[in-house]
Design an enzyme around this catalytic site. Structure first.
Site, mmCIF file in Angstrom:
data_model
loop_
_atom_site.group_PDB
_atom_site.id
_atom_site.type_symbol
_atom_site.label_atom_id
_atom_site.label_comp_id
_atom_site.label_asym_id
_atom_site.label_seq_id
_atom_site.Cartn_x
_atom_site.Cartn_y
_atom_site.Cartn_z
ATOM 1 N N LYS A 190 74.103 2.190 43.061
ATOM 2 C CA LYS A 190 74.168 2.599 41.665
ATOM 3 C C LYS A 190 74.303 4.113 41.591
ATOM 4 O O LYS A 190 73.373 4.845 41.936
ATOM 5 C CB LYS A 190 72.912 2.190 40.889
ATOM 6 C CG LYS A 190 73.084 2.430 39.371
ATOM 7 C CD LYS A 190 71.776 2.454 38.632
ATOM 8 C CE LYS A 190 71.126 3.829 38.649
ATOM 9 N NZ LYS A 190 71.870 4.837 37.851
ATOM 10 N N SER A 242 64.171 12.283 41.581
ATOM 11 C CA SER A 242 62.943 13.007 41.269
ATOM 12 C C SER A 242 61.737 12.396 41.974
ATOM 13 O O SER A 242 61.709 11.200 42.292
ATOM 14 C CB SER A 242 62.703 13.022 39.756
ATOM 15 O OG SER A 242 62.304 11.735 39.313
ATOM 16 N N GLY A 246 60.543 8.492 42.493
ATOM 17 C CA GLY A 246 60.286 8.074 43.864
ATOM 18 C C GLY A 246 58.912 7.451 44.019
ATOM 19 O O GLY A 246 58.742 6.450 44.722
ATOM 20 N N GLU A 263 64.405 10.673 49.245
ATOM 21 C CA GLU A 263 64.747 12.103 49.336
ATOM 22 C C GLU A 263 64.561 12.654 47.937
ATOM 23 O O GLU A 263 65.346 12.379 47.032
ATOM 24 C CB GLU A 263 66.196 12.253 49.819
ATOM 25 C CG GLU A 263 66.506 13.643 50.342
ATOM 26 C CD GLU A 263 67.164 14.527 49.306
ATOM 27 O OE1 GLU A 263 66.436 15.356 48.722
ATOM 28 O OE2 GLU A 263 68.365 14.398 49.084
ATOM 29 N N CYS A 297 68.393 19.870 45.141
ATOM 30 C CA CYS A 297 66.992 19.576 45.457
ATOM 31 C C CYS A 297 66.402 20.591 46.429
ATOM 32 O O CYS A 297 65.207 20.870 46.394
ATOM 33 C CB CYS A 297 66.864 18.161 46.005
ATOM 34 S SG CYS A 297 67.966 17.815 47.398
ATOM 35 N N GLU A 392 59.665 22.115 39.783
ATOM 36 C CA GLU A 392 61.109 22.152 40.009
ATOM 37 C C GLU A 392 61.831 22.270 38.663
ATOM 38 O O GLU A 392 61.640 21.449 37.774
ATOM 39 C CB GLU A 392 61.551 20.883 40.734
ATOM 40 C CG GLU A 392 62.996 20.890 41.168
ATOM 41 C CD GLU A 392 63.376 19.643 41.955
ATOM 42 O OE1 GLU A 392 64.228 19.755 42.857
ATOM 43 O OE2 GLU A 392 62.822 18.568 41.669
#
Length: 777
Positions: A190, A242, A246, A263, A297, A392
């Site tokens: 996806k 994010s 996760g 990741e 990231c 972040e």
């Protein structure tokens, strides 16, 4: 403008890239897309618009997947997987080579479509993203070719569900699809809701390459579609995105037996020492934070500058920011393009406007009237605890503070819950190679930034996720050992009555910090054998877990000990256990009622010697990356590992987990076999006489079910393993999501402890850190 004027002003005229071919491809598809399932595009359905973030114009209409669509994609992948794996590595390699070549042939089309859909400058799409995509398919074609000879004991996992983000749409696809296909898996992917177009173009390429139906399936939609894939009948989930999402995926897959790699986010430090080449460091910083509008990231979004050069560095940086060109991403002269979507633009704006500390600098540049643009931003004078230094931002915003000493730089750099990447700038090679291993990050760049290659694994630690993408280590995420696992059987202790076998009571305590310790709760339980009462062991509780973890954390010096020293101590443990082999064998036979104690003790001694042998030999690699430099893959200890030891093998199960872990420099908290714990409490006497530093090995006894949660939820535990005959996999994986610690659980399957699994334990006991070191003037 004359040539003379160009040299005097250094102004660039526009150099627009034509979008005609990409727009024509969209028109050829009717500007409407269904899903790509079982080798063909489905009929377009209800969905959403894909817009150009630079202009707001609609590029195409995409279909939002339903549960039926996801089920169909998974069924197609499931049907195709056995035949795809059976083709063999060399046959799969040919398809991957064909895909790589077709991407090369249509490189410009991919680059332009990526820029239209994502907003990144065409120079980045053309010169970085698409060449790396090609590289990953070529590289993993080679991996497929070599699989049968180099990975003879590995097999495919099955069907892989893959969910990718919008910042590098096609590159993230390549990172996940290429290794999965190379190892014989099929995929259901996806793409991000904002940026699905190059994934659909890739589907077209798969058809042109003649890829068998069902091997690659692509469904489009929002986060709800991603949830459907997570819950679907797949064997693995690979997610990039994010940390919040996760964590939810970790919880959702807990106990399912699905393999998982994450990741996730980052807040990567960019460290500049006072002896650095300042001009080079600033150019590197431009790439670190304003590459892809900071939507990376591993962006070097946290600048740490040594005090002595801070003001000069900031002045030069502001001057360089003034020259950055912001505008139409299809203009080859543009440095900073458009943010991916109005939602993301609002997030960046809100975070910066909500900051009330430090000094904010933005160049006096005119932003385009239409589109999602945010100016390059520098915020100096922040403290480590300030929100923008910890959170972040995922935009073109650089935050900064200063440091005085190298030790302080390391402390500030590691003061984050993330651990994805880091950058070090210094002309002192000794300083660079001293600092790099101390940084808690999966990737460290020395005098460079944002270097990637298929041969060098990429991934993080802490809340930046787990697993690696690329390289030999990345393949392990898409394979499993050959053979069928046996179902787990609960091991019950022997129940008896009467007096003790030994008239002299030997109190079996816990072993914490190199000392015997009574359980905090003050409770013990009887351990029976067929001959009678063998003794009592303490019942540890959450406070005992706390004490053991504190002791393990305090023994951090073990991680910096040489492999040679760790090997000597492991050999010593083996020697001392050998001297008491008959005693241990008798104890195991008495507890279990079996007659294989001698065999188990001999195997445990061999495990100790094998781990000792590997202690100074299980080393890293120097990857052959296509730069003038090296990427050094260092194997580092995970940290503090908690393990619920095997019930059925009271000594061998404990030693098999302990020995490889401490051989690699980890410290361990071991929960002994629940029905047969006395072998572990005898074993700490061996440790006491074998020069094992206090806190390196800690042993608890008690209920696995009661101790699993406090062990897996402890924020200072870096990994949890469970080989218990109680199926605690779901519970461990759910609570481990708190700090996204690594887990290795048995998922209701038994391990054959008669086999030597040392290599699997060594892999689980280490993290790979890739340190990139360019060289030359």
């Amino acid at each position: 403008m004359t040539v003379k004027e160009i040299f005097e002003t250094m102004e660039y005229g526009p150099a627009p890239e034509s979008a005609a071919e990409a727009l024509a491809w969209l028109v050829d598809q009717g500007d409407k897309f269904g899903h790509f399932i079982d080798g063909a595009f489905t009929k377009p359905g209800k969905g959403f618009e894909s817009r150009n973030p630079a202009t707001g114009e609609v590029l195409a209409k995409l279909t939002r997947a339903t549960q039926a669509d996801v089920d169909a994609a998974v069924a197609a992948a499931r049907k195709a997987q056995p035949k795809w794996e059976k083709l063999g590595g060399p046959a799969r390699a040919r398809y991957l080579y064909a895909i790589a070549r077709l991407i090369q042939k249509h490189a410009r089309l991919f680059a332009v479509l990526e820029t239209l859909d994502n907003g990144k400058p065409i120079r980045e799409s053309r010169d970085i993203d698409i060449p790396l995509v090609q590289r990953h398919f070529y590289y993993h074609a080679g991996m497929a070719q070599l699989m049968e000879t180099e990975l003879p004991d590995a097999q495919a996992l099955g069907v892989c569900g893959q969910i990718i983000p919008w910042n590098f749409p096609l590159l993230m696809l390549a990172w996940k699809v290429a290794p999965a296909l190379a190892m014989g898996n099929t995929v259901v992917l996806k793409p991000a809701e904002y940026t699905s177009l190059t994934a659909l173009l890739f589907a077209d390429i798969c058809m042109q390459a003649g890829l068998p139906k069902g091997v690659v399936n692509i469904v489009t939609g929002d986060g709800a579609v991603g949830e459907m894939i997570v819950k679907a009948d797949v064997d693995k989930i690979a997610f990039t995105g994010s940390t919040i999402v996760g964590r939810r995926i970790r919880e959702a897959t807990a106990g399912s037996g699905k393999a998982l790699t994450l990741e996730l986010g980052g807040k990567s430090p960019y460290i500049v020492f006072d002896d650095a080449d300042i001009d080079s460091a600033i150019e590197g910083l431009v790439d670190a934070i304003w590459f892809n509008q900071g939507q990376v990231c591993c962006a070097g979004s946290r600048l740490l500058v040594q005090e002595g050069i801070a003001e000069r560095f900031y002045a030069k940086l502001r001057a360089r920011m003034d020259t950055l060109r912001i505008g139409n991403p299809l203009d080859k002269c543009i440095d900073v393009g458009a943010v991916v979507d109005p939602v993301q633009l609002q997030t960046i704006t809100s975070m910066v406007e909500g900051n009330a500390v430090g000094q904010v600098y933005q160049p006096a540049c005119e932003l385009p009237a239409n589109g999602c643009y945010y100016p390059p931003t520098l915020i100096t004078g922040l403290e480590t605890s300030d929100p923008l230094m910890q959170e972040e931002i995922f935009g073109p915003v650089l935050v900064s503070s200063t440091f005085r000493t190298p030790a302080e730089a390391v402390e500030l750099a590691n003061n984050t819950r993330y651990g994805l990447a880091a950058t070090v700038w210094t002309e002192n090679v000794n300083l660079a190679l001293d600092i790099a291993p101390k940084l808690v990050a999966g990737v460290v760049w020395v005098n460079a930034t944002n270097l990637f290659d298929a041969a060098a694994g990429f991934g993080g630690v802490r809340e930046s996720g787990f697993g690696r993408e690329g390289g030999w280590e990345g393949l392990s995420a898409y394979t499993k050992p050959k053979g069928k696992a046996k179902p787990l059987a609960k091991i019950e202790p022997i129940v008896g009555e009467g007096g003790p076998v030994d008239p002299v009571d030997r109190t079996a305590k816990l072993y914490v910090g190199g000392k015997q310790a009574r359980p905090d709760g003050g409770y013990s339980r009887a351990v029976w054998g067929k001959a009678g009462l063998l003794g009592h062991v303490g019942l540890a509780n959450r406070k005992d877990v706390r004490n053991a973890v504190e002791a393990a954390a305090g023994a951090a010096g073990w991680s910096t000990a040489t492999g040679h020293l760790r090997a000597q101590i492991l050999y010593y443990i083996g020697e001392n256990l050998s001297a008491r082999a008959d005693e241990f064998a008798h104890r195991i036979d008495a507890m279990t009622g079996r007659k294989d104690g001698t065999k188990e003790v001999d195997a445990a001694i061999q495990r100790l010697f094998t781990a000792a042998a590997w202690a100074d030999k299980y080393d890293g690699q120097v990857h052959g990356v296509p730069i003038r430099g090296v990427a050094i893959a260092m194997k580092e200890p995970v940290g503090v590992i908690g393990a619920l030891c095997a019930d059925e093998a009271p000594l061998l199960g404990l030693v098999s987990a302990m020995a490889p872990a401490i051989a690699m420099g980890n410290r361990v908290v071991l929960v002994a076999s629940e029905p047969y714990p006395l072998a572990a409490t005898d074993f700490y006497q061996v440790l006491d006489t074998s020069d094992v530093p206090a806190g390196v090995v800690n042993i608890l006894t008690g209920s696995h079910e009661e101790l699993a949660k406090p062990l897996a939820s402890h924020l200072n535990v870096d990994a949890v393993w469970s080989f218990s005959s109680s199926d605690l996999s779901a519970q461990i994986e759910v609570v481990s999501a708190g700090n996204l610690k690594r887990t290795w659980v048995n998922n209701a399957t038994a391990i054959d402890w008669g086999m030597d699994h040392t290599r699997r334990f060594l892999q689980a006991a280490t993290e790979i850190k890739n340190i990139w070191v360019p060289y030359g003037e």
